[in-house]
Design a protein around this motif. Sequence first.
Motif, short mmCIF file in Angstrom:
data_model
loop_
_atom_site.label_atom_id
_atom_site.label_comp_id
_atom_site.label_asym_id
_atom_site.label_seq_id
_atom_site.Cartn_x
_atom_site.Cartn_y
_atom_site.Cartn_z
N ARG A 80 45.18 49.21 29.58
CA ARG A 80 46.08 50.16 30.23
C ARG A 80 45.52 50.72 31.53
O ARG A 80 46.26 50.89 32.50
CB ARG A 80 46.40 51.30 29.26
N ALA A 81 44.24 51.02 31.55
CA ALA A 81 43.69 51.74 32.70
C ALA A 81 42.66 50.93 33.48
O ALA A 81 41.89 51.49 34.26
CB ALA A 81 43.06 53.06 32.23
N GLY A 82 42.63 49.62 33.29
CA GLY A 82 41.65 48.80 33.98
C GLY A 82 42.18 48.21 35.28
O GLY A 82 43.39 48.13 35.50
N TRP A 83 41.25 47.80 36.13
CA TRP A 83 41.63 47.14 37.38
C TRP A 83 40.46 46.34 37.90
O TRP A 83 39.33 46.48 37.43
CB TRP A 83 42.08 48.16 38.43
N LEU A 84 40.75 45.47 38.85
CA LEU A 84 39.73 44.67 39.51
C LEU A 84 39.56 45.18 40.94
O LEU A 84 40.53 45.23 41.69
CB LEU A 84 40.15 43.20 39.51
N ARG A 85 38.35 45.55 41.28
CA ARG A 85 38.03 46.07 42.61
C ARG A 85 37.18 45.04 43.34
O ARG A 85 36.05 44.75 42.94
CB ARG A 85 37.28 47.40 42.47
N TRP A 86 37.72 44.50 44.41
CA TRP A 86 37.05 43.43 45.17
C TRP A 86 36.25 44.01 46.33
O TRP A 86 36.67 44.97 46.98
CB TRP A 86 38.07 42.43 45.70
N TYR A 87 35.08 43.40 46.59
CA TYR A 87 34.24 43.79 47.72
C TYR A 87 33.90 42.54 48.53
O TYR A 87 33.47 41.53 47.96
CB TYR A 87 32.93 44.42 47.26
N GLU A 88 34.06 42.63 49.84
CA GLU A 88 33.55 41.56 50.68
C GLU A 88 32.02 41.58 50.69
O GLU A 88 31.38 40.55 50.88
CB GLU A 88 34.10 41.69 52.11
N GLU A 89 31.46 42.78 50.47
CA GLU A 89 30.02 42.91 50.29
C GLU A 89 29.79 43.79 49.07
O GLU A 89 30.12 44.98 49.06
CB GLU A 89 29.34 43.53 51.51
N LEU A 90 29.26 43.21 48.01
CA LEU A 90 29.07 43.89 46.74
C LEU A 90 28.10 45.06 46.91
O LEU A 90 27.06 44.93 47.56
CB LEU A 90 28.52 42.90 45.71
N ASP A 110 27.74 34.49 48.50
CA ASP A 110 28.00 34.91 49.88
C ASP A 110 27.96 36.42 50.03
O ASP A 110 28.27 36.96 51.10
CB ASP A 110 29.36 34.38 50.36
N GLY A 111 27.59 37.13 48.96
CA GLY A 111 27.48 38.59 49.00
C GLY A 111 28.71 39.31 48.52
O GLY A 111 28.68 40.53 48.33
N SER A 112 29.82 38.59 48.34
CA SER A 112 31.05 39.23 47.86
C SER A 112 31.00 39.37 46.34
O SER A 112 30.06 38.91 45.69
CB SER A 112 32.27 38.41 48.28
N GLY A 113 32.05 39.98 45.78
CA GLY A 113 32.11 40.12 44.34
C GLY A 113 33.15 41.12 43.92
O GLY A 113 33.94 41.60 44.74
N PHE A 114 33.16 41.43 42.63
CA PHE A 114 34.14 42.38 42.13
C PHE A 114 33.58 43.18 40.96
O PHE A 114 32.65 42.75 40.27
CB PHE A 114 35.44 41.68 41.71
N ASP A 115 34.17 44.35 40.78
CA ASP A 115 33.93 45.17 39.61
C ASP A 115 35.19 45.20 38.77
O ASP A 115 36.30 45.27 39.31
CB ASP A 115 33.59 46.62 39.99
N LEU A 116 35.04 45.15 37.46
CA LEU A 116 36.13 45.49 36.56
C LEU A 116 35.94 46.95 36.20
O LEU A 116 34.88 47.33 35.67
CB LEU A 116 36.10 44.62 35.30
N THR A 117 36.92 47.78 36.50
CA THR A 117 36.81 49.22 36.27
C THR A 117 37.84 49.67 35.25
O THR A 117 38.88 49.03 35.06
CB THR A 117 37.01 50.00 37.57
N GLU A 118 37.55 50.78 34.60
CA GLU A 118 38.49 51.36 33.64
C GLU A 118 38.39 52.87 33.69
O GLU A 118 37.34 53.45 33.46
CB GLU A 118 38.21 50.85 32.23
N ALA A 119 39.52 53.51 33.99
CA ALA A 119 39.57 54.96 34.05
C ALA A 119 39.82 55.54 32.66
O ALA A 119 40.26 54.83 31.75
CB ALA A 119 40.67 55.40 35.01
N GLY A 120 39.57 56.84 32.50
CA GLY A 120 39.88 57.52 31.26
C GLY A 120 38.81 57.38 30.20
O GLY A 120 37.79 56.71 30.38
N THR A 121 39.08 58.00 29.06
CA THR A 121 38.11 58.00 27.97
C THR A 121 38.37 56.91 26.94
O THR A 121 37.47 56.55 26.18
CB THR A 121 38.11 59.36 27.26
N LYS A 122 39.59 56.40 26.87
CA LYS A 122 39.91 55.33 25.93
C LYS A 122 39.55 53.99 26.56
O LYS A 122 40.23 53.51 27.46
CB LYS A 122 41.40 55.36 25.57
#
Length: 292
Positions: A80-90, A110-122
Amino acid sequence: MPEMPEVQGLVDFLAGRATGRRISVARLGSIQALKTYDPPLEDLLGATVRGARRHGKWLDLVTDPMSGDGAAHLVFHLARAGWLRWYEELPKTQLRPGRSPIALRVGFDDGSGFDLTEAGTKKRLAVHLVRDPDAVPMVATLGPDPLDPAFTVEALASILAGRRTRLKGVLRDQSVLAGIGNAYSDEILHAARMSPYLLASALTDDDVGVLHEAIVAVLQRAVQAAAGRPAAELKDAKRAGMAVHGRAGEPCPVCGDTVAQVSFADSALQYCPSCQTGGKLLADRRMSRLLR
């Protein structure tokens, strides 16, 4: 919650950015996010990304053969509260488990990458590293994809036949149809001019045809709106395309009536009374209790 169109947008984005890149970082920020242990996450290091796929609402980052046992699939569900955050430079900052919304960090050569993030407590975001996507139980049990050419009117009729379940629930059931959630089920039912409480078994042959057309049209339109957009813009594109979902109290774009809402314990549905329920308001028991 990201649904099929946004997930497809993320798949296309990842395929364009990560294919051919070698993985140089694979680090957990939330231990509970990783649902598998064999193969270990460290086995991703040095692997080359071969592409990205979608299974319903699940994303699948496909890498080259691992230890001679076939391709490795990093399969994840953003919940429900997750997302993918992309970076050209991690970012170079160290992850601190339990201290940030980052569940997983993946970086490339190449230095790029992504984080999988999740907001909230659940915390429901789920990551699986497997040799076969069907090793993930919720992937293996997915129903047909509504944008697959095999999803015909006849296929939908077969799915709905004898099913004494409300249409809203049928559309959201991932074992029945893969990829539709709360938002797009609202939009599909509005486009089909059907009540979310209508029983699936009550549909006539003509109704099934109308519902099939609405499912395909709404999802195709949303997928097209997501195409080519960077990950950071997909949520706004989704909201902008909604006719009734998330728009309680606003005028229906078709008839001008006020969009109504039914609230549940942890979610809500929106609909147009004039377009979908013959002008009648659906019972909202939670709100009724509050008004007593």
